[in-house]
Design a protein around this motif. Structure first.
Motif, short mmCIF file in Angstrom:
data_model
loop_
_atom_site.label_atom_id
_atom_site.label_comp_id
_atom_site.label_asym_id
_atom_site.label_seq_id
_atom_site.Cartn_x
_atom_site.Cartn_y
_atom_site.Cartn_z
N LYS A 1 -0.55 3.71 -9.68
CA LYS A 1 0.14 3.49 -8.40
C LYS A 1 1.17 2.38 -8.50
N THR A 2 0.73 1.23 -9.01
CA THR A 2 1.64 0.10 -9.14
C THR A 2 2.78 0.46 -10.08
N THR A 3 2.46 1.14 -11.16
CA THR A 3 3.49 1.54 -12.12
C THR A 3 4.55 2.39 -11.44
N LEU B 298 5.39 -1.68 -0.75
CA LEU B 298 4.28 -2.60 -0.48
C LEU B 298 3.13 -2.32 -1.45
N ASP B 299 2.86 -3.30 -2.32
CA ASP B 299 1.80 -3.10 -3.31
C ASP B 299 0.50 -3.75 -2.80
N GLU B 300 -0.38 -2.95 -2.29
CA GLU B 300 -1.66 -3.43 -1.75
C GLU B 300 -1.49 -4.71 -0.95
N PRO B 301 -0.64 -4.68 0.07
CA PRO B 301 -0.34 -5.93 0.77
C PRO B 301 -1.52 -6.45 1.57
MG MG Z 1 -1.93 -1.88 -8.76
#
Ligand code: MG
Ligand code: ATP
Lengths: 298, 269
Positions: free
Chosen positions: A47-49, A162-165
């Motif tokens: 996901k982050t990638t 938004l990365d796991e904000p």
């Molecule tokens: Mg991640």
């Protein structure tokens, strides 16, 4: 409902390698303008990638990413029409709240007064009116998150990433910020892409959700479809609590599936909805596979 | 906690042994006698006057200052590059390269000095303040790298990405975000390299051209008993200078840390 919205981001067969590790394995899909889109999946699924390839922090090894109709292949992070809210918030600790929020305006044209006004407006939008002169390091988690949001939104990006904000906040704050985020998104009308591994959060907040496993999108659909008609057993398993009942399909008319066979409990409903298969060619697989019955639907 | 009288006595004795001799410096610097011995004779400023009148001493102090400032600046700049590279980037041969940079830390200085002298002489480079500076940079850079590596390591990478994301270039991100946040580390590095260089003897002796350098000069003066009291006056000034320098540096370091709201970890004091 979302059908008539224009496309904002388009992935075409995107692959990404970290050395030997194949982190993104042919991502294809579109994200529409003004959509609240979530990337959902277990830890390490990429996901982050994927988010970082949109922002331009990671290059891709194959495929195309288009943002607003432009190929992003040779566009650096600092000129992409995207802004990001980092998981750690990445608030600049040596600056005041106002300096943080106004950081993106440094190179923009405009007078000092205009910029100060923009900062004040951005702070008001996230409910931090009058916090401009505070030291950024002296804020609570929720306040930091709002500062990060204001800072990312002040440049009016086409896409907010938004990365796991919300993952660093406690439950109450998290639920509060979920509502705030949805409101904010409606208000500014910017495309939001939210990374989360919390299915409930994704289902509550998103217009559409991409469920990812091992660098691939397993299903891309709206929450309703995802919940009621998961494409695969893995998606169903990840989305919610449910029972898997082994059964054989004896007849199938449209969406109506009639299960039979000794292993199905006698008091189970006679007709179950067949999970939407990825295509006609795969039906065989579903015929023999498990039927899904959701606990709370029956 | 239970008291251990033996350990307490040891600690006391240890501190006395460490700092007692330094206290003797000012005592004898003001003592009106050519002989450095008790009983004390009377108060005088003669040794400070003699110290100030010494042309060579002034030259030596000046040279040492130039050397120490140059070495501290060069080592810290090199340290910033090396530390940044080792924390941020992966490149072929990184481990051996970093190892080689840090090696002088454990190499006897004698060996480094001798080797450098042989090379300089055979290549035909005349000895000067510059050769001293070059040699001391070699010795000081590992200290700078060690201090700065920890400074860079404590820097959250996403801060830089956030700045880039908001439109800054690599260079402006370094200037606006990285540099201010590692500034306490840079100051520590500068100070430690300055101190190491200022009282460094072996390289100054081996690679110097005979121009007076403070550490070498002081040692030479101790051969003449008559000069010793003036040297003690000089020592008193240096102790005072060190205390002021440390105080100022610590003030700025604490202010820097307070500004970013970090916790006070390490530092020199
Ligand atoms: Mg991640
Ligand atoms: N810089 C990197 N170098 C090598 N491998 C990496 C790198 N970044 C991520 N990976 C690997 O790629 C995979 C996907 O990582 P990613 O961070 O995208 O996962 P994620 O879905 O965001 O997980 P999480 O929910 O834990 O944040 C993981 O297996 C991870 O180990």
């Amino acid at each position: 409902m979302t059908a008539e919205k224009p496309t904002m981001i388009e992935f075409k067969d995107v692959h990404k390698y970290y050395g030997d590790y194949h982190a993104l394995r042919g991502i294809t899909g579109t994200i529409k303008a003004g959509e609240f889109f979530s990337l959902l999946g277990p830890s390490g699924c990429g996901k982050t990638t994927l988010l970082r390839t949109i922002a331009g922090f990671e290059g891709i090894d194959q495929g195309v990413i288009m943002i607003d109709g432009k190929n992003m292949a040779n566009v650096a992070a600092n000129v992409r029409p995207t802004n990001m809210v980092f998981q750690s918030y990445a608030i600049f600790p040596h600056m005041s709240v106002g300096e943080n929020v106004g950081f993106g305006l440094r190179k923009e044209p405009g007078t000092r007064e205009d910029k100060a006004k923009a900062v004040a407006e951005a702070l008001e939008m996230v409910g931090l009116k009058g916090y401009g002169l505070r030291a950024a390091h002296a804020l609570s988690g929720g306040q930091r998150q709002r500062v990060a949001l204001a800072r990312a939104l002040i440049l009016k990006p086409k896409v907010l990433l938004l990365d796991e904000p919300l993952s660093a906040l406690d439950k109450k704050m998290r639920e509060h910020m979920q509502v705030e985020l949805i409101k904010l998104q409606r208000q500014v009308g910017i495309t939001f892409i939210l990374v989360t591994h919390d299915q409930e959060e994704a289902l509550v907040m998103s217009d559409r959700i991409a469920v990812m496993f091992d660098g691939e999108i397993a299903q891309l659909a709206d929450p309703e479809t995802l919940y009621r008609r998961p494409a695969t057993r893995k998606v169903a398993d990840f989305i919610g609590t449910m029972n898997f009942i082994p059964a054989t399909i004896v007849s199938e008319i449209g969406d109506e599936v009639k299960p039979g066979g000794g292993s199905a409990p006698r008091n189970a409903d006679a007709a179950l909805r067949r999970p939407e298969g990825p295509g006609a060619g795969n039906r065989r697989h579903h015929r023999r596979g498990d039927l899904l019955r959701r606990h709370d639907l029956l | 906690m239970k008291k251990a009288p033996a350990l307490q006595a040891f600690a006391l004795f240890y501190l006395l042994f460490l700092y007692g001799p330094i206290l003797l410096l000012p005592i004898f610097a003001f003592n009106d006698s050519k002989v450095v011995a008790f009983p004390l004779q009377g108060l005088t400023l003669a040794w400070f006057r003699e110290m100030l009148a010494d042309q060579n001493l002034r030259q030596a102090a000046w040279n040492s200052l130039i050397i120490a400032l140059s070495v501290a600046s060069l080592s810290t700049v090199l340290g910033v590059f090396a530390a940044r590279a080792s924390v941020r980037y992966r490149f072929p041969g990184k481990a051996p390269i970093m190892g080689m940079i840090m090696l002088p830390l454990v190499l006897p200085e004698m060996i480094v000095a001798m080797a450098l002298l042989v090379v300089l002489l055979s290549v035909g480079i005349p000895l000067s303040l510059f050769t001293v500076i070059a040699g001391q940079v070699l010795i000081c850079t590992p200290f700078a790298v060690a201090i700065l590596t920890s400074a860079f390591q404590s820097l959250d990478r996403s801060l830089e990405e956030a700045a880039m994301d908001l439109g800054e270039t690599q260079v402006s991100t370094f200037r606006l975000i990285v540099l201010p946040l590692v500034m306490p580390g840079i100051m520590s590095s500068f100070l430690i390299c300055f101190t190491i260089s200022f009282d460094e003897y072996i390289i100054a002796q081996f690679l110097g051209s005979g121009e007076p350098i403070l550490s070498v000069y002081i040692f030479a003066q101790f051969k003449f008993p008559g000069k010793v009291p003036a040297m003690l006056a000089l020592g008193t000034c240096l102790v005072l200078f060190s205390i002021i320098l440390l105080g100022v540096a610590e003030y700025f370091r604490r202010r820097g840390i307070a500004r970013v709201g970090g916790t006070n970890s390490g530092g020199i004091l």
